[in-house]
Write an enzyme that holds these catalytic residues in place. Structure first.
Site, PDB file in Angstrom:
ATOM      1  N   ASP A   1      30.111 -18.352  78.502  1.00  0.00           N
ATOM      2  CA  ASP A   1      29.789 -19.166  78.041  1.00  0.00           C
ATOM      3  C   ASP A   1      31.406 -20.130  77.725  1.00  0.00           C
ATOM      4  OD1 ASP A   1      27.762 -20.990  75.639  1.00  0.00           O
ATOM      5  OD2 ASP A   1      29.922 -21.726  76.077  1.00  0.00           O
TER       6      ASP A   1
ATOM      7  N   THR B   1      16.778 -28.378  82.508  1.00  0.00           N
ATOM      8  CA  THR B   1      16.403 -28.572  82.747  1.00  0.00           C
ATOM      9  C   THR B   1      17.009 -30.355  83.117  1.00  0.00           C
ATOM     10  OG1 THR B   1      15.041 -28.926  80.583  1.00  0.00           O
ATOM     11  CG2 THR B   1      14.130 -31.228  81.192  1.00  0.00           C
TER      12      THR B   1
ATOM     13  N   GLU C   1      11.812 -24.729  69.890  1.00  0.00           N
ATOM     14  CA  GLU C   1      12.988 -24.068  69.051  1.00  0.00           C
ATOM     15  C   GLU C   1      12.131 -23.660  67.226  1.00  0.00           C
ATOM     16  OE1 GLU C   1      16.246 -26.655  68.020  1.00  0.00           O
ATOM     17  OE2 GLU C   1      16.608 -26.827  69.915  1.00  0.00           O
TER      18      GLU C   1
ATOM     19  N   LEU D   1      -1.101 -33.452  67.458  1.00  0.00           N
ATOM     20  CA  LEU D   1      -1.731 -34.736  66.623  1.00  0.00           C
ATOM     21  C   LEU D   1      -1.415 -34.965  64.910  1.00  0.00           C
ATOM     22  CD1 LEU D   1      -5.939 -34.591  67.938  1.00  0.00           C
ATOM     23  CD2 LEU D   1      -3.598 -36.115  68.334  1.00  0.00           C
TER      24      LEU D   1
ATOM     25  N   GLY E   1       3.139 -38.651  61.906  1.00  0.00           N
ATOM     26  CA  GLY E   1       4.125 -39.349  61.319  1.00  0.00           C
ATOM     27  C   GLY E   1       5.803 -39.698  61.113  1.00  0.00           C
TER      28      GLY E   1
ATOM     29  N   GLY F   1      11.601 -35.704  67.660  1.00  0.00           N
ATOM     30  CA  GLY F   1      12.945 -36.317  68.292  1.00  0.00           C
ATOM     31  C   GLY F   1      13.228 -34.770  68.793  1.00  0.00           C
TER      32      GLY F   1
ATOM     33  N   CYS G   1      15.460 -32.182  73.065  1.00  0.00           N
ATOM     34  CA  CYS G   1      14.346 -32.288  74.035  1.00  0.00           C
ATOM     35  C   CYS G   1      13.280 -33.477  74.527  1.00  0.00           C
ATOM     36  CB  CYS G   1      13.466 -31.423  74.583  1.00  0.00           C
ATOM     37  SG  CYS G   1      14.546 -29.667  74.573  1.00  0.00           S
TER      38      CYS G   1
ATOM     39  N   LYS H   1      12.963 -30.652  63.209  1.00  0.00           N
ATOM     40  CA  LYS H   1      11.652 -29.501  63.447  1.00  0.00           C
ATOM     41  C   LYS H   1      12.204 -27.782  62.368  1.00  0.00           C
ATOM     42  CE  LYS H   1      10.075 -27.120  66.243  1.00  0.00           C
ATOM     43  NZ  LYS H   1       9.656 -26.397  67.451  1.00  0.00           N
TER      44      LYS H   1
ATOM     45  N   ARG I   1      19.951 -32.193  66.769  1.00  0.00           N
ATOM     46  CA  ARG I   1      19.867 -33.269  67.975  1.00  0.00           C
ATOM     47  C   ARG I   1      18.605 -34.866  67.854  1.00  0.00           C
ATOM     48  NH1 ARG I   1      21.345 -28.779  72.734  1.00  0.00           N
ATOM     49  NH2 ARG I   1      20.097 -28.183  71.703  1.00  0.00           N
TER      50      ARG I   1
HETATM   51  P1  NAI Z   1      23.192 -26.266  74.216  1.00  0.00           P
HETATM   52  O1  NAI Z   1      23.197 -27.569  74.168  1.00  0.00           O
HETATM   53  O2  NAI Z   1      22.440 -25.344  73.156  1.00  0.00           O
HETATM   54  O3  NAI Z   1      23.574 -25.234  74.718  1.00  0.00           O
HETATM   55  C1  NAI Z   1      24.575 -25.074  76.345  1.00  0.00           C
HETATM   56  C2  NAI Z   1      25.182 -24.399  76.072  1.00  0.00           C
HETATM   57  O4  NAI Z   1      26.024 -23.920  77.233  1.00  0.00           O
HETATM   58  C3  NAI Z   1      26.240 -24.659  75.848  1.00  0.00           C
HETATM   59  O5  NAI Z   1      27.144 -22.812  74.416  1.00  0.00           O
HETATM   60  C4  NAI Z   1      27.641 -24.993  76.036  1.00  0.00           C
HETATM   61  O6  NAI Z   1      28.972 -24.051  75.483  1.00  0.00           O
HETATM   62  C5  NAI Z   1      27.459 -24.244  77.046  1.00  0.00           C
HETATM   63  N1  NAI Z   1      27.881 -24.636  78.009  1.00  0.00           N
HETATM   64  C6  NAI Z   1      28.453 -26.100  79.045  1.00  0.00           C
HETATM   65  N2  NAI Z   1      29.311 -25.612  79.713  1.00  0.00           N
HETATM   66  C7  NAI Z   1      29.432 -24.960  80.592  1.00  0.00           C
HETATM   67  C8  NAI Z   1      30.199 -24.018  81.316  1.00  0.00           C
HETATM   68  N3  NAI Z   1      30.597 -24.791  82.303  1.00  0.00           N
HETATM   69  N4  NAI Z   1      29.794 -22.506  81.768  1.00  0.00           N
HETATM   70  C9  NAI Z   1      29.080 -21.782  80.729  1.00  0.00           C
HETATM   71  N5  NAI Z   1      28.576 -22.271  79.738  1.00  0.00           N
HETATM   72  C10 NAI Z   1      29.124 -23.538  79.755  1.00  0.00           C
HETATM   73  O7  NAI Z   1      21.888 -26.209  75.255  1.00  0.00           O
HETATM   74  P2  NAI Z   1      20.560 -25.889  75.220  1.00  0.00           P
HETATM   75  O8  NAI Z   1      19.576 -26.813  73.829  1.00  0.00           O
HETATM   76  O9  NAI Z   1      19.834 -24.723  75.443  1.00  0.00           O
HETATM   77  O10 NAI Z   1      19.827 -26.719  76.919  1.00  0.00           O
HETATM   78  C11 NAI Z   1      19.720 -25.628  77.498  1.00  0.00           C
HETATM   79  C12 NAI Z   1      18.506 -26.790  78.722  1.00  0.00           C
HETATM   80  O11 NAI Z   1      17.852 -26.569  78.724  1.00  0.00           O
HETATM   81  C13 NAI Z   1      19.329 -28.143  78.623  1.00  0.00           C
HETATM   82  O12 NAI Z   1      18.856 -28.913  79.992  1.00  0.00           O
HETATM   83  C14 NAI Z   1      17.840 -28.283  77.646  1.00  0.00           C
HETATM   84  O13 NAI Z   1      16.875 -29.410  78.093  1.00  0.00           O
HETATM   85  C15 NAI Z   1      16.797 -27.552  78.127  1.00  0.00           C
HETATM   86  N6  NAI Z   1      15.986 -26.712  77.610  1.00  0.00           N
HETATM   87  C16 NAI Z   1      16.098 -26.698  76.487  1.00  0.00           C
HETATM   88  C17 NAI Z   1      15.423 -26.441  74.702  1.00  0.00           C
HETATM   89  C18 NAI Z   1      15.523 -26.688  74.003  1.00  0.00           C
HETATM   90  O14 NAI Z   1      14.637 -26.123  72.593  1.00  0.00           O
HETATM   91  N7  NAI Z   1      16.725 -26.620  73.642  1.00  0.00           N
HETATM   92  C19 NAI Z   1      14.036 -26.165  75.149  1.00  0.00           C
HETATM   93  C20 NAI Z   1      13.451 -26.866  77.205  1.00  0.00           C
HETATM   94  C21 NAI Z   1      14.834 -26.925  77.882  1.00  0.00           C
END
Ligand code: NAI
Length: 462
Positions: free
Chosen positions: A30, A122, A175, A282, A285, A289, A292, A352, A359
């Site tokens: 990260d 995504t 989540e 279903l 409410g 939000g 995603c 949730k 977010r």
């Molecule tokens: P997040 O925002 O929680 O985490 C992203 C991470 O990537 C952060 O820790 C950030 O510091 C790191 N990051 C950013 N730029 C970077 C780089 N250049 N090199 C290394 N690390 C870097 O994102 P989240 O929620 O985990 O989502 C990630 C992807 O998964 C998104 O595309 C989201 O749409 C998808 N997704 C998310 C779900 C969820 O429930 N949060 C479920 C399914 C898919």
């Protein structure tokens, strides 16, 4: 197998930890140094049930490391996951700049051996080919020959220098139950035209699939669906768009129920017993939000737009969802009349239960609108109230317990259906309020019990 996960948010960290837990050798990368230090010390930067425990045991077993060193991570992994965020731009399109930075970085550090680059983020449909191109750009940048005075930079032929395939492997975890979902997926979707990459991905997931059988020999096998890249990318968007639309559908039904005097909770039960429909998603409410649904639905609407198609159904789902927040406010106005100078207490802030993620949480919109109408807003949330997250909030006083929240409130609004909220002492809370009124924004609480506790109860569509 040797794996590198780039981006350790809700998806990347859970993926990395679970793959390490089943015996793969995982390095998580990260850019956020503070986060990496925390994880190196065995602490999870996010709240997810069960995550910290398996993170610590995987580290102790020597299967899991954290670092900011992308080069080291790329050299380590035969499979490289891109799991960075793809938030919405103000236009509603997906912001792919973080994916681009990672893909370029991977290209810069590719070290010769065959790699599978996995889009776990995504990403808009068509990103598989785009990521391939950016990786090749990165390879080309590394291979830039020093520019001769007055000359043009040259590259060696990147196609020859880089041996990799791109796979789309969308993530469906929820989540709040992310670890459980990763170990018990409904399906694994793999999009690629490379048999070699698909074979490696299947091998990677085999221990997760087998783990389920070890725990429950009668378990259904996990379907592994292999598609082309664009279809895999579309599966993710279409799944979220369907779920969001299903919620908007029941909210629309709830709004009609409110007018005709039916109870949407009973109606949903009746609908859900039809096996073609199913009872999940279903619950009427305050609307959907989170990080995603809003961004994925609007990204899909934009993609359709880019190709000259108006996604009318999806646009309607978004409109119904926006209106649900307004309906909650209207219910408050219905009982309190003027909101200016009134105090409203929110039960729950996260989008949730069982997560610390705020977010695009409905609570944030409510806070903003209540402030605009001159109301004072207080809130209590089982996670946010106890964590540093509360400091980032404006326009709301975050209380440390539900009793303090009730003090001098003119009404409460249940925003997040945390299980704990079912067990609160509402009779005692009602006594501390100016007027014991509750809007149950999730139709989650026991209406009769609240009425017995002296509350005026308003649900959504009942
Ligand atoms: P997040 O925002 O929680 O985490 C992203 C991470 O990537 C952060 O820790 C950030 O510091 C790191 N990051 C950013 N730029 C970077 C780089 N250049 N090199 C290394 N690390 C870097 O994102 P989240 O929620 O985990 O989502 C990630 C992807 O998964 C998104 O595309 C989201 O749409 C998808 N997704 C998310 C779900 C969820 O429930 N949060 C479920 C399914 C898919």
């Amino acid at each position: 197998m040797r794996v590198c996960v780039i981006g350790t948010g809700y998806v990347g960290l859970v993926t990395g930890v679970c793959l390490a837990n089943v015996g793969h050798d995982v390095v998580c990368i990260d850019v956020n140094e503070e986060k990496v230090k925390l994880m190196q010390a065995g602490q999870s930067p996010i709240f997810e049930p069960g995550l910290a425990e398996i993170m610590q045991s995987s580290m102790a077993a020597g299967h899991l490391q954290f670092s900011t060193d992308l080069k080291g991570g790329v050299e380590h992994g035969d499979i490289l996951f891109i799991a960075v965020g793809t938030p919405a731009l103000p236009t509603g399109e997906s912001d792919t700049r973080y994916v681009e930075a990672v893909a370029r970085g991977i290209g810069t550090h590719l070290n010769g051996g065959y790699k599978v680059i996995v889009n776990k983020s995504t990403v808009p449909i068509g990103s598989g080919d785009w990521v391939r191109m950016i990786v090749l750009d990165g390879v080309a940048e590394r291979q830039l020959v020093p520019v001769p005075a007055g000359g043009i930079p040259e590259t060696t032929h990147p196609e020859v220098a880089a041996d990799f395939d791109v796979v789309s492997n969308p993530e469906f975890l929820r989540e709040g139950s992310a670890v459980y979902d990763t170990f018990n997926p409904d399906r694994i979707v793999l999009g690629s035209n490379s048999p070699r990459a698909i074979a490696m991905m299947k091998e990677l997931y085999t221990p997760i699939i087998e783990r389920r059988f070890a725990e429950d020999p009668s378990a259904e096998p996990v379907p592994v669906l292999v598609t082309d890249i664009s279809s895999a990318e579309m599966v993710k968007y279409a799944s979220n768009a369907f779920l969001a639309t299903k919620i908007s559908f029941i909210n629309e039904v709830a709004n009609i129920c409110d007018r005709v005097g039916a109870d949407v909770t009973q109606v949903a039960q009746g609908i859900g017993l039809d096996s073609r429909i199913g009872k999940k998603f279903l619950q009427a409410g305050i609307g959907w939000g989170g990080s995603c649904f809003p961004k994925d639905v609007s990204a899909l609407i934009h993609t359709a737009d880019d190709y000259g198609y108006e996604a009318q159904l999806l646009k309607a789902a978004v409109e119904v969802n926006d209106r649900q927040r307004q309906i909650t406010l209207e219910k408050l106005q219905q009982v309190l009349k003027i909101l200016k100078g009134k105090t409203v207490g929110l039960l729950g802030l996260t989008f949730k239960p069982d997560t610390d993620d705020m977010r695009d949480a409905p609570a944030l919109i409510l806070i903003e609108q209540l402030n605009r109408l001159g109301a004072k807003v207080k809130a209590y949330d089982p996670i946010v109230s106890q964590s540093g997250l509360r400091h980032g909030l404006t326009g709301v006083i975050v209380e440390t317990d539900a009793t303090l929240l009730a003090d001098h409130c003119d009404a409460l609004v249940l925003v997040t259906d945390w299980q704990q909220f079912k067990e609160l002492d509402y009779a005692a809370m009602g006594q501390r309020m100016n007027s014991p009124i509750i809007i149950d924004g999730r139709n989650f609480l026991d209406r009769e019990a609240l009425v017995r506790a002296g509350f005026q109860y308003l649900g959504i569509g009942r």
